[in-house]
Design an enzyme around this catalytic site. Structure first.
Site, PDB file in Angstrom:
ATOM      1  N   LYS A  32      31.876  49.408  29.728  1.00  0.00           N
ATOM      2  CA  LYS A  32      32.389  48.064  28.870  1.00  0.00           C
ATOM      3  C   LYS A  32      31.533  48.044  27.463  1.00  0.00           C
ATOM      4  O   LYS A  32      32.378  47.630  26.247  1.00  0.00           O
ATOM      5  CB  LYS A  32      32.329  47.195  29.558  1.00  0.00           C
ATOM      6  N   GLU A  62      32.645  46.319  46.221  1.00  0.00           N
ATOM      7  CA  GLU A  62      33.422  47.462  46.602  1.00  0.00           C
ATOM      8  C   GLU A  62      32.485  48.025  48.240  1.00  0.00           C
ATOM      9  O   GLU A  62      31.148  47.756  48.159  1.00  0.00           O
ATOM     10  CB  GLU A  62      33.458  48.661  45.830  1.00  0.00           C
ATOM     11  N   ILE A  86      40.004  37.734  30.179  1.00  0.00           N
ATOM     12  CA  ILE A  86      39.474  37.222  29.001  1.00  0.00           C
ATOM     13  C   ILE A  86      39.909  37.963  27.592  1.00  0.00           C
ATOM     14  O   ILE A  86      39.651  39.146  27.537  1.00  0.00           O
ATOM     15  CB  ILE A  86      38.083  37.402  28.741  1.00  0.00           C
TER      16      ILE A  86
END
Length: 430
Positions: free
Chosen positions: A207, A192, A138
């Site tokens: 982030k 994971e 994105i």
């Protein structure tokens, strides 16, 4: 006229993302050369396990000595996709010192040491680009850093982790419990083997730090971000959300204070109305909602992880940085001129959904309402259900500070008629 001498690229890491970067550089070589104005050449690939077969990569380019590779002096751009703090940090600074610009996907490092890395890049007159560090394919970093450079961003609200969105979406759409949804995410490769970084919000918090720093032109580190995971979200929480016309998402929220003098950054589960664009983001997709003075509301949506989507963002940065190398310039660096302080979670103001287990007898609601009033928290709605001497009381507040809400909850726990606090969830996006 195209330059015939190639720009040389060193690739640090050749896992899921790195191998896709190498593949695209090879298969799209002519297009990349035409867009840049010169061919790009993969000059070396640093890996930990050199014996592994890597399809499409000349084995003579593979090395385990990443430091020697970035010190060569003829490298134009270093692409770092190994992740973690060290040796990535040392390799990036060494690359700057030896004349290379850097493209990175390393959210953890940038959230922790972004200011120092930007300073090193500026000192040596090199680029540091990292579109792939947030939200995969994105386009988000560049719109915030460049397209909205003339605007004032007030809020960034987003789903920036595909694993958690997949899990919460499954819980919402199928009624599955947290563990059942996590098991499915693991089986499909979305989670994971150790999902802690995702489900406890560490990935999203890194982030959020990066996004807040860019959006508000201030330095925001990982330690500044309030973080709350989503492992305690239950099917009962989703049932309550549906009763309110909401769903539940793990959100990264970066906000400028109403007086404009500070910012906050946080990651936590929250109820959002089904009418909000983020409520319809399904599966492992990401979406980020940006609110600014001039442009109003913008939404960026797409695949937020995976080898090919993340490699797409890396290659976009690579093209930009290579163009700068040819023209002898650099792109925008760190913008932290505003230097706004980052306030703690106690100053955050939002709505709350609180579920209480209470005694089913007269006067309970009045006692609970009194506690809310004494702490300055206004009640929007109340719903009570009960039988056989036990009841549940669901309270939805008007906007209140986190500190005021915490004080309210502490006082509620002391009431004889309150058996326990079943859940507390923030309500966002209204």
């Amino acid at each position: 006229m195209m330059r015939t001498r190639p720009l040389k690229v060193a690739l640090l890491g050749c896992g899921v993302v790195g191998s896709e970067v190498a593949r695209i550089m090879t298969t799209h070589a002519d297009d990349l050369a035409a867009r840049i104005g010169a061919p790009v050449e993969l000059a070396g690939v640093a890996v930990r396990r050199p014996d592994r077969v890597r399809e499409g990569i000349d084995p003579s380019l593979v090395t385990t000595d990443a430091t020697a590779l970035v010190k060569r002096g003829d490298i134009d751009v270093v692409v770092e996709v190994i992740g973690g703090i060290e040796p990535a940090r040392s390799l990036i600074t060494t690359a700057f010192e030896h004349g290379a610009s850097v493209v990175s996907a390393n959210k953890a490092l940038l959230a922790q040491d972004g200011a120092a890395l930007h300073a090193a890049a500026q000192q040596h007159g090199k680029d540091l680009y990292y579109e792939a560090a947030v939200a995969g394919a994105i386009p988000l970093i560049r719109p915030l850093r460049e397209s909205l450079a003339g605007d004032k961003v007030n809020r960034v609200l987003g789903i920036v982790n595909g694993t958690t969105n997949f899990i919460l979406d499954k819980m919402d759409s199928t009624g599955a419990g947290y563990q059942e949804a996590l098991d499915e995410a693991t089986a499909l490769g979305y989670a994971e083997a150790d999902p802690t970084a995702d489900v406890e919000g560490f990935d999203a918090a890194a982030k959020a730090a990066i996004l807040a720093g860019i959006a508000f032109h201030s330095r925001v580190r990982l330690d500044d971000v309030y973080r709350e995971g989503m492992t305690e979200v239950t099917a009962a929480d989703f049932a309550s959300a549906k009763n309110m016309g909401c769903t539940i998402k793990l959100l990264a929220i970066c906000e400028r204070a109403e007086d404009g003098q500070s910012v906050t950054a946080r990651v936590h589960p929250a109820m959002i109305p089904l009418s909000h664009p983020l409520a319809s983001v399904r599966g492992a997709y990401n979406a980020v909602f940006v609110e600014s003075d001039a442009s109003g509301q913008l939404m960026f949506y797409g695949p937020g992880a995976g080898g090919a989507p993340t490699a797409s963002a890396v290659l976009g940065d690579l093209v930009a940085v290579c163009r700068h190398r040819l023209s002898g310039m650099t792109g925008p660096g760190e913008s932290a001129y505003a230097a706004l302080p980052v306030e703690g979670m106690g100053e955050v103001v939002t709505r709350y959904h609180i579920s209480l287990d209470v005694a089913d007898k007269p006067g309970v609601l009045a006692q609970v309402a009194t506690v809310f009033a004494e702490h300055g928290v206004s009640i929007d709605t109340v719903r009570q259900q009960g039988k056989d001497g036990e009841a549940s009381l669901v309270v939805v507040t008007h906007r209140a500070s986190d500190a005021a809400l915490n004080g309210t909850v502490e006082a509620l726990r002391k009431l004889d008629t309150v058996r326990g606090v079943a859940s507390i969830m923030r309500v966002e996006g209204e």
